[in-house]
Design a protein around this motif. Structure first.
Motif: not given
Lengths: 752, 291
Positions: A153-163, A305-310, A340-341
């Protein structure tokens, strides 16, 4: 004569130096009242009762405003309409506006504020974004604003980029490095605090005078909260004492609050924040946690690269979705990465809503990607500049999101020029010699390369446009109006140069009028390093149209083309005498962009700016003290229109980057920011600036831009902080993973 | 925003303390005002009356002679002290400390008397004045008296002065030409800032007399108890530093605040004692260690 390049002295400088520029707090209107905002003292709670009876009976109080008095929608309109102008049932951060008052003078307003009584039922609060994502965490976000509510309920947005294929990319790598990086709050610390004056006008209209970056945002927000047609709301920008993104969305709130009071009082109302109020209750840079994994071959070529950011968004959406988007599209850096992920989340917490700040979601991931490049270089035994050079994007390459770069890619030149200007190899040797000769002082050199997508891009392509209004006066002088603002960055100089150069007139024959929403169409916000580019194109369009009319008129008068500038007064006179139309409108819109939210791929920006900075620091191992000794900053922002203002922007960005990386910190406890103005929030001083930084521009021209210009404003800070952080890591020979790199953190790193 | 208060510009010292006495503790002396006005604005002080002493001519004099020492009037701005040749040559540690208070503009207003009477634990001029045995000259309806700086500080933001007392001057006793003084300060940025830690010392190689004081590390600036024996100029500094640190920790109680943690202050203490000793005994210039 050309005014492009070396440039002219800033036309707005003298008034500011003499103290004659009039900022919002210098203005007064007959019968003007002074506002105060009654704010929540707790991070989360239910409002049980708002008792303003004692406020209202204060002899100098004219009126109070509660949510019941809001004639339109009770929202501060930004992207999502989740933030109320005045909290009506629940408060979600310390400092959230609950009620308003207006008094005859400022002292009385302040006194009356203490008479307000608001009862709350305190509710559990969450201020850490990772905790806010856990099941059972207190719910912050308004459901409609939580795009990721199915997940949390607190996740405003999640965006992903996969190549490509990240797994395969890492399998092909000879070396893989992983890291976790954290950055904290950064406060804009503009010289002038937030402020606005709302003035009710005849025929049910209202005018807002304010310190702001985005007059058309304010127009929209005030129209919404008052329930007025846009045509009834006029916004005039007053001289603005710095903004840095802090006056992108926040003035919509400030002006809405002033407007609510003015509407009820039917009198002008001034709302100017004091410093403590400004620091505690307005947006800051999003604190971040970035996890980053990079793989490369033996020769340094990136494979994946694999990136996870908050990002900690705070209690309301404001600009966080756009900030997250830029983070997503910057996370790979200015490098070719085939696989890329990237996965980014912005999370609601019971803290002040975070928003725009120079770099807009990119500095957080830049600290990570540049630290990763150094880790790879170290593991591979490669030179740190060399690994960047080897992977740097070139014309014809594809970016991490699959955008093929057609032109104007100067990052390689910035790296090569930074190597020459910094005497990179010599400097490394000198630093090593210095370190060998000192018991407790260590020098280090760091480098950082960045890319920046100019303009708003595919997140909001409808905003990348701009208008201009150009009028030839009867004496041959020229009046120009645009819709983007001067906020200290030098736009007045740049646009005046563009117009005067094209018309062949002296700079003092042109007057740029105050920005006023009634003069030009919605020109988008003055953000995203787009002012010179977009308004510059609109001015050029207007000049082209006016020049055609001038040519016609001069032909009629028998004036040869080369004599037009010198005889413009005669021509202008003939416009007047022959009833010719002397005014034109210019218009510009950006090249098309596109982006697929499913894959994160596309052509999100029409062009990118680039930079490489080299920083040298000295660290005192006994005290952890850090001194920025030198900086070499090389930028590609296309054509530089004014070397002086551009260099000034770069030098300022270096100091602001030093603050972000080293000195600036806001501790937060239970949703309360532990900060009181500038005695506790330390921005670097001029003595902390490097004594003689080297600034140079390589100009990879962008053909659709005005004279080939791109954008510059944000890039200096973006490149500076990471170069400084990496120099510190180099000096102490230890990993650094969290900003600010305060003396205490440096000592901890040394002890690790 | 400032609340309401009365403002009177006193013409004589007597006029000043009479007003203070009449106001019965609800008045404040306005010297430079650089702390007072900030405190009023922040709601930390709410005096009913401000007594401005800058109209009293005799208070803005600074005299120095090697034989009698320095007499610094209570209204003398810090920049005047910084620029005074006598102070710079005979008490360089004091000039250095005064120079680090605020910015140039602040120092055009701020006074040494105000810096002391504000009684901040971080007051930069306090450690050098402590080691120099400076004395405050004080006037009140009960007459004149002398208050050693050593007995001025009672608690954080509290002095031993009574509400009706006015500081008229700070007297610094003469020191032999051989006496060395030094001041070192750790702050968060290189420009003007409050101290995380400040230290001052006085040393005379001819007599071996050594005295050091520490600021920002207790509720008041503190004098470190004496070693009890002369210190020769070639005394080994590491050992001397250890002994002084042991004495210092008897009188300091570092706390955590928004400028630094207690642990960090504690960690700085031996470093700054050592550097101070190097400055005093070996005359090495630590101000240049970090540009």
């Amino acid at each position: 004569m050309t005014l492009i390049g070396a440039g002219v002295p800033r036309p707005d400088a003298a008034d500011k130096v003499r103290g004659e520029a009039r900022f919002v707090d210098d203005l007064a209107f007959p019968g003007m009242l002074h506002a105060r905002v009654i704010r929540s003292p707790i991070p989360h709670g239910r409002i049980l009762r708002v008792d303003l009876s004692r406020v209202a009976t204060h002899p100098r109080v004219h009126c109070t405003v509660t949510p019941d008095d809001v004639p339109g929608e009770n929202v501060v309109h930004v992207i999502y309409d989740d933030q109320p102008a005045l909290a009506s049932d629940v408060v979600r951060y310390v400092g959230e506006p609950v009620a308003l008052l207006a008094a005859e003078d400022r002292e009385s307003a302040r006194e009356a504020e203490t008479l307000a009584r608001v009862d709350y039922e305190a509710l559990p609060a969450v201020s850490d974004p990772l905790e806010a994502l856990r099941p059972g965490a207190p719910v912050v976000a308004v459901p409609a604003a939580a795009e990721g509510r199915d997940e949390s309920p607190n996740l405003f947005n999640r965006m992903r980029l996969v190549k490509g294929d990240v797994k395969r990319g890492f399998a092909e790598a000879d070396v893989i490095v992983e890291g976790e990086y954290r950055t904290g709050y950064q406060e804009h610390a503009y010289l002038e605090t937030q402020g606005a004056i709302a003035v009710p006008e005849e025929q049910g209209a209202i005018t807002i005078y304010g310190s702001l970056q985005c007059p058309f945002y304010v127009q929209g927000a005030v129209a919404k909260v008052l329930g007025l047609p846009l045509a009834k709301v006029r916004v005039v920008q007053t001289a603005t004492g710095g903004a840095f993104g802090g006056k992108e969305d926040v003035p919509s709130q400030v002006a809405s609050l002033a407007a609510l009071l003015a509407w009820k009082a039917r009198r002008a109302v001034k709302l100017v924040y004091d410093r403590e109020e400004d620091v505690l209750t307005t947006s800051k840079r999003h604190p971040s946690v970035v996890r980053y994994k990079s793989g490369a071959k033996k020769d340094g070529t990136l494979t994946a690269i694999e990136v996870d950011f908050v990002y900690n968004a705070g209690a309301y959406q404001t600009l966080s979705s756009a900030v997250l988007w830029r983070g997503l599209l910057t996370a790979a850096g200015p490098y070719r990465v085939p696989n890329v992920g990237i996965d980014g989340r912005s999370v609601a917490t019971h803290t002040v809503p975070n928003g725009a700040f120079r770099g807009f979601g990119s500095p957080q991931v830049i600290f990570a990607h540049e630290s990763q490049m150094d880790s790879l270089a170290e593991r591979l035994g490669m030179d740190r500049l060399e690994i960047r050079r080897r992977n740097a994007l070139r014309v014809g390459d594809e970016t991490a999101c699959g955008q093929k770069l057609k032109e104007s890619v100067g990052v390689l030149e910035t790296i090569e020029r930074a190597r020459e200007l910094s005497r990179w190899e010599d400097r490394l040797r000198a630093v090593a010699a210095f370190n060998a000769s000192h018991p407790h002082r260590r020098r280090g050199v760091g480098v950082s390369s960045v890319l920046y997508g100019v303009g708003l891009g595919a997140k909001s392509p409808f905003l990348d446009k701009a208008g201009a209004y150009l009028k030839l006066e009867a004496d041959g002088s020229v009046t120009l109006a645009v819709g983007t603002v001067e906020m200290g960055q030098g736009l007045t100089a740049a646009l005046s140069q563009i117009a005067c150069d094209a018309l062949g007139i002296r700079i003092d024959r042109l007057q740029l009028t105050p920005v006023d929403t009634t003069r030009v169409p919605d020109s988008g916000p003055t953000v995203a390093s787009r002012g010179t580019l977009m308004s510059g194109l609109a001015v050029l369009d207007a000049v082209k149209k006016l020049r055609a009319r001038i040519l016609d008129a001069s032909n009629g008068l028998g004036i040869p083309e080369e004599e037009i500038p010198a005889r413009l007064n005669e021509i202008a006179r003939s416009f007047f005498l022959r009833n010719l139309d002397p005014a034109v409108e210019g218009w510009a819109h950006a090249e098309p962009v596109d982006w697929d939210p499913e894959t994160g791929l596309g052509n999100p920006y029409f062009v990118y700016s680039y930079a490489t900075h080299v920083a040298e620091v000295e660290v005192d191992l006994t005290t952890g003290e850090i001194s920025l000794e030198d900086c070499v900053a090389v930028h590609d922002s296309g054509k530089i229109l004014n070397q002086g203002t551009a260099s000034g922007q770069v030098e300022g960005g270096i100091v602001q980057g030093l603050g972000f990386a080293v000195t600036e910190e806001i501790a937060e406890k239970d949703g309360r920011l532990k900060v009181k103005g500038f005695t506790t929030y330390r921005i670097p001083t001029i003595r902390d600036a490097p004594p003689s930084p080297t600034v140079e521009f390589v100009e990879a021209l962008y053909s659709p831009g005005p004279f080939g210009a791109k954008g510059l404003g944000e890039v200096p800070l973006m490149a500076a902080h990471a170069a400084i952080a990496r120099a510190i890591a180099h000096a102490i020979g230890k990993a650094v993973s969290a900003y600010p790199l305060s003396p205490e953190r440096v000592r901890q790193a040394l002890a690790s | 925003m400032l609340g309401e208060f009365e403002y009177v510009r006193a013409k004589t010292i007597k006029g000043g303390y009479s007003l203070l006495a009449k106001a019965g503790g609800e008045a404040a002396v306005l010297a430079g005002g650089t702390d007072l006005l900030v405190n009023i604005r922040a709601g930390k002080a709410s005096p009913r009356l401000l007594v401005d002493m800058k109209g009293v001519k005799s208070l803005d004099r600074l005299t120095f002679s090697p034989k009698t020492g320095a007499l610094i009037g209570a209204s003398v701005p810090l920049n005047t002290i910084v620029e005074n040749r006598g102070i710079r040559t005979r008490y360089p540690g004091l000039a250095e400390a005064a120079w680090t208070v605020g910015s140039y503009q602040i120092r055009n207003r701020a006074t040494i008397a105000g810096n002391l009477c504000n009684a901040s634990p971080a007051a930069d001029t306090a450690p050098p004045l402590l080691v120099l045995d400076a004395i405050l000259e004080v006037a009140s309806p009960r007459g004149e008296r002398e208050v050693p700086v050593r007995s001025l500080f009672v608690d954080s933001k509290k002095t031993s002065l009574s509400f009706d007392e006015v500081v008229t001057a700070i007297r610094i006793p003469p020191v032999p030409a051989t006496t060395r003084t030094a001041f070192l300060k750790r702050q968060r940025v290189k420009g003007h800032d409050l101290a995380i830690l400040n230290v001052a010392g006085r040393y005379d190689p001819a007599t071996g007399d050594l005295q050091i004081a520490i600021g920002s590390c207790a509720k008041t600036p503190v004098l470190v108890p004496p070693l009890g024996e002369p210190v020769p100029p070639d005394a080994p500094i590491p050992e001397l530093a250890r002994r002084l640190e042991a004495l210092a920790i008897q009188v300091v109680h570092p706390i955590s605040d928004l400028r630094a943690t207690a642990e960090y202050r504690r960690a700085l203490l031996p470093v700054f004692i050592r550097r101070l000793l190097e400055a005093l005994l070996q005359q090495s210039d630590h101000r240049e260690a970090i540009r």
